[in-house]
Structures are given as C-alpha cells and as structure tokens.
Design an enzyme around this catalytic site. Structure first.
Site, PDB file in Angstrom:
ATOM      1  N   TYR A   1      39.479  39.486  37.410  1.00  0.00           N
ATOM      2  CA  TYR A   1      40.873  39.900  37.534  1.00  0.00           C
ATOM      3  C   TYR A   1      40.929  41.313  38.091  1.00  0.00           C
ATOM      4  O   TYR A   1      40.026  42.125  37.898  1.00  0.00           O
ATOM      5  CB  TYR A   1      41.632  39.775  36.209  1.00  0.00           C
ATOM      6  CG  TYR A   1      41.188  40.689  35.095  1.00  0.00           C
ATOM      7  CD1 TYR A   1      41.722  41.963  34.935  1.00  0.00           C
ATOM      8  CD2 TYR A   1      40.243  40.262  34.147  1.00  0.00           C
ATOM      9  CE1 TYR A   1      41.332  42.797  33.905  1.00  0.00           C
ATOM     10  CE2 TYR A   1      39.847  41.084  33.109  1.00  0.00           C
ATOM     11  CZ  TYR A   1      40.393  42.344  32.984  1.00  0.00           C
ATOM     12  OH  TYR A   1      40.008  43.154  31.949  1.00  0.00           O
TER      13      TYR A   1
ATOM     14  N   ASN B   1      36.055  52.696  27.066  1.00  0.00           N
ATOM     15  CA  ASN B   1      35.379  51.478  27.523  1.00  0.00           C
ATOM     16  C   ASN B   1      36.379  50.413  27.954  1.00  0.00           C
ATOM     17  O   ASN B   1      36.018  49.243  28.119  1.00  0.00           O
ATOM     18  CB  ASN B   1      34.459  50.922  26.431  1.00  0.00           C
ATOM     19  CG  ASN B   1      35.245  50.394  25.243  1.00  0.00           C
ATOM     20  OD1 ASN B   1      36.468  50.499  25.186  1.00  0.00           O
ATOM     21  ND2 ASN B   1      34.552  49.835  24.267  1.00  0.00           N
ATOM     22  N   GLY B   2      37.638  50.814  28.121  1.00  0.00           N
ATOM     23  CA  GLY B   2      38.662  49.873  28.577  1.00  0.00           C
ATOM     24  C   GLY B   2      39.522  49.294  27.480  1.00  0.00           C
ATOM     25  O   GLY B   2      40.329  48.392  27.740  1.00  0.00           O
TER      26      GLY B   2
ATOM     27  N   HIS C   1      48.418  47.372  24.250  1.00  0.00           N
ATOM     28  CA  HIS C   1      49.444  47.293  25.306  1.00  0.00           C
ATOM     29  C   HIS C   1      50.228  45.993  25.189  1.00  0.00           C
ATOM     30  O   HIS C   1      49.849  45.049  24.475  1.00  0.00           O
ATOM     31  CB  HIS C   1      48.800  47.399  26.693  1.00  0.00           C
ATOM     32  CG  HIS C   1      47.861  46.294  27.044  1.00  0.00           C
ATOM     33  ND1 HIS C   1      48.279  45.030  27.438  1.00  0.00           N
ATOM     34  CD2 HIS C   1      46.506  46.248  27.071  1.00  0.00           C
ATOM     35  CE1 HIS C   1      47.240  44.271  27.713  1.00  0.00           C
ATOM     36  NE2 HIS C   1      46.140  44.986  27.480  1.00  0.00           N
TER      37      HIS C   1
ATOM     38  N   CYS D   1      41.251  44.342  24.677  1.00  0.00           N
ATOM     39  CA  CYS D   1      42.422  45.110  24.252  1.00  0.00           C
ATOM     40  C   CYS D   1      43.130  44.420  23.092  1.00  0.00           C
ATOM     41  O   CYS D   1      42.900  43.246  22.812  1.00  0.00           O
ATOM     42  CB  CYS D   1      43.405  45.264  25.409  1.00  0.00           C
ATOM     43  SG  CYS D   1      42.745  46.243  26.785  1.00  0.00           S
TER      44      CYS D   1
ATOM     45  N   ASN E   1      46.527  43.015  22.318  1.00  0.00           N
ATOM     46  CA  ASN E   1      47.762  42.595  22.992  1.00  0.00           C
ATOM     47  C   ASN E   1      48.900  42.494  21.995  1.00  0.00           C
ATOM     48  O   ASN E   1      48.753  41.873  20.926  1.00  0.00           O
ATOM     49  CB  ASN E   1      47.578  41.227  23.641  1.00  0.00           C
ATOM     50  CG  ASN E   1      46.686  41.248  24.869  1.00  0.00           C
ATOM     51  OD1 ASN E   1      46.439  40.210  25.473  1.00  0.00           O
ATOM     52  ND2 ASN E   1      46.186  42.410  25.253  1.00  0.00           N
TER      53      ASN E   1
END
Length: 400
Positions: A311, A325-326, A330, A348, A350
């Site tokens: 992606y 590290n990302g 969010h 993440c 979500n």
C-alpha cells in the site's frame, strides 16, 4: 657613736626604697605590658623593636600564566591577597577587552563571558599591596583548539507544555565518547521534587526521564553547558542548550490488543473507552508492540505507505504518532466493522474517524500510551521514545 649609727641606718633605708621603686618600674616595662614604652598591646615589632613592614600584594592568576588547552568555559579570574586590584584588562588576540567584574572588596576580578576556542588571552593591570606599592599584573593563557565542534539538539522547547510521560532528549550530530563529562554538564531543575536520571541510549543520544510519570503542573528547567565541554577524541561542544517547559494535565492511554479497546484516563478518571483494531496478531511485522509508548506528534491527515504490504499514500485522518516504527493512533473508516472485534491493521491502533477526532483534540506530545496484550515488545528499534520500556534499575545502568 649613736649619731653615726643613726645616720647609717637612715642611708640604708633610703637605698632600700630606691631599689624597691626600681624593681616596680622593671615589672611594668616588659613586652607584655600596657605602658607607652611597649608601643601598645600586640603591636608587631621587628627584632630591632621597630614595627614590621606591611606585605606586598600577592597576585594569583587562574589559569596560571602560560597555561594551554584551557576550556573557554572554565572559570577565569585574578585574585589579590594583601592588597587590591587597581586596574585590570583581559584582551583577546585582536585587542578586544573581555567583559569581567571586580568584587566589591577589590580583591578578585572574574571573567563574565565565554571565551573563544583556540585563542591566546593576555592580562594587563596593576595591584596595590598593603605596603602601598603597585605591582604589575601580567600573563597569558591559551584556550583549547577542538578537533571538531559538535552540535546538539533538544526535543523540548521554551514555553511548551508536555504530557506526563515526556522524556528529555539531547541528540548530538557526532558520536560522544566522553559521556561522563557531558553528563556532568547537564542539569535538570524541577518545581516539584522529582527523582530522575540521565541514560545514554546510544553514542549520540542521552535522555533524562523521571522514575515515574511527571507530576502534573511541574515546571522544568534544562541547562546543558556543552560549550567548552570535552566530548572525547578532541571534540568539544559547539554551544550551550537550555529549555524551560511545563508538564500539563495527566492523560494516559491504555490500549489492550486482546480486548480491542482503547481507554483514556485523564487526571485519574476514565473519560473514554473506544473500540479499536490493532495490528494483525499472526504477522510479527504488523503486530502493535506492547509497552509504554509516548505521543510524539499530531497530524490532521497523514499519508502512509508500506511497499512490503503493498500500500502507498493511504491518507488517514487525525493521526497521533506514538513511535518511530510507524505506529499511530488514527481514524480509519474501512476498519470500523472490525474495531472492537478483531485486529486487522498494519501496526496502528485504528479508531472510527469520529472517535479519532475526539482523541486527537485531547492528545498532547509526551502523553504515555500503554499497550498490552501483544507478542512484540517496544524496544530500541522502534525509535526515539522507548524510555519507559526500561525498568528503573535498567535505566540507571545506562548512566555514564
């Protein structure tokens, strides 16, 4: 015959009286008496009986004349004993006078500004001793010439407010080998008694964190006296760094990857409990790491890419970064059906866009985010703010 004996007796008595008077006089004329003949009690006298001369001025240069490789941030002064400084200047090679201050009693002159690297400074002046005579003040010294000057940056700034998990980070642009000297040059002052310590997380980064989360409202002052401090291998600090900031309210995020919830605790009270979807448990490359993260930044929108997982430029709303590290918290509409039920993200947390907006508005850089339930642990490979991954003993072991 009787008259003659009478006259002899009278003469003998008169002689005895004179001797007695002389004896009394002798008792009052010694060096410990109070009579005028002694010059007063305790007066200094020479072997000849005269008052001892007063001493001349004794001048001390710090650093000593001829000293080399002096730190330009070291204390520099002239001190006079048995006298006072009459006039004094310290000049650089261009003849410019260095700012300094004379003590009220006139016995000490101290430099009042940092000196330059690799320069020779010269003293010129006079001091007057207690003997009334003037003595010259002369000499020179040379400051060190660094093999390289190293810059440092801070993660905190003046007038800012941070969350209760915020570490103080100083990052150097070259490796530091004399970590002990650097640590001695660093001072953290707090308005509330706070136990904390410095730890070296790499050769270029030193962090300070409290033993436990900061007390809300704490005023913090950081002074990093790096200019003139040896960093090792002939390197020295390029300039000092300072910051004065405040710790805000307490807000702690608690995320559990197994219950799929994200809870907000503010000032000790739960204020929100959101359904969430975390990183896919079956893929180590996608798992959300367990451990105490720290909010690092906030972005109303953020473009995310990961070629490994095919992606690119996926724009998400209300993104709060919690590691390098990302990992973010969010909003993400497509995963709403899974939020509160299953973990499907790429690492993440979500939330629904609406819940993410509410959380985003309340978040502050430095807020702790405590993640539990996953198989991976937060560590050095995850970026700058993994300070709370260490126990206190482990943290102290990283001191210089």
């Amino acid at each position: 015959m009787g008259a003659t004996r009478s006259r002899l007796l009278s003469k003998a008595l008169l002689t005895a009286g004179i001797v007695a008077v002389l004896g009394l006089t002798a008792c009052t004329s010694g060096g410990d008496g109070d009579g005028a003949a002694t010059g007063g009690k305790g007066a200094a006298t020479s072997p000849s009986g005269q008052a001892a001369p007063k001493p001349p001025a004794k001048i001390t240069l710090d650093p000593a004349s001829g000293a080399a490789d002096v730190s330009p941030a070291a204390p520099v002064k002239v001190t006079v004993a048995d006298g006072r400084i009459e006039a004094l200047t310290l000049t650089n090679p261009a003849g410019k006078q260095v700012t300094g201050a004379l003590s009220p009693d006139g016995t000490t002159w101290t430099v009042g500004e940092p000196l330059g690297y690799g320069k020779t400074y010269t003293w010129t002046g006079t001091a007057k001793g207690t003997d009334g005579k003037s003595a010259p003040i002369t000499g020179s010294f040379t400051t060190v010439t660094p093999a390289r000057q190293i810059n440092a940056s801070l993660n905190v700034g003046d007038g800012k407010t941070y969350g209760v998990g915020m570490p103080i980070a100083i990052t150097f642009d070259r490796d530091v080998t004399d970590k002990a000297s650097v640590t001695k040059a660093l001072t953290v002052t707090t308005s509330v008694p706070t136990e904390g310590a410095w730890a070296w997380l790499s050769n270029r980064q030193v962090h300070w964190r409290p033993k436990t989360y900061w007390a809300p409202g704490t005023q913090v002052s950081l002074v990093a006296k790096l200019y003139g401090t040896p960093l090792g291998d002939g390197k020295y600090g390029a300039e000092d760094r300072t910051a004065n900031f405040t710790i805000g309210r307490s807000q702690i995020v608690q995320g559990n990857t197994q219950t799929h919830r994200l809870v907000i605790i503010r000032d000790g009270q739960q204020v929100a409990d959101y359904p969430a979807s975390y990183g896919l448990d079956s893929d180590p490359g996608r798992v959300t790491n367990s451990g105490t993260h720290v909010v690092m930044s906030k972005h109303e929108t953020y473009s995310m890419s990961n070629p490994k997982y095919h992606y690119e430029n996926v724009v998400v709303p209300w993104a709060v970064r919690i590691s390098n590290n990302g990992e973010f918290i969010h909003g993400y509409g497509p995963s709403v059906p899974e939020q509160g039920r299953r973990n499907v993200s790429h690492g993440c947390a979500n939330l629904s866009p609406a819940n993410a907006k509410v959380y985003f508005d309340s978040a502050m850089v430095g807020d702790p985010v405590e993640i539990t339930g996953s198989t991976n642990q937060l560590g050095p490979e995850d970026g700058d703010y993994y300070d709370w991954a260490f126990t206190w003993d482990q943290w102290l072991a990283k001191a210089a």
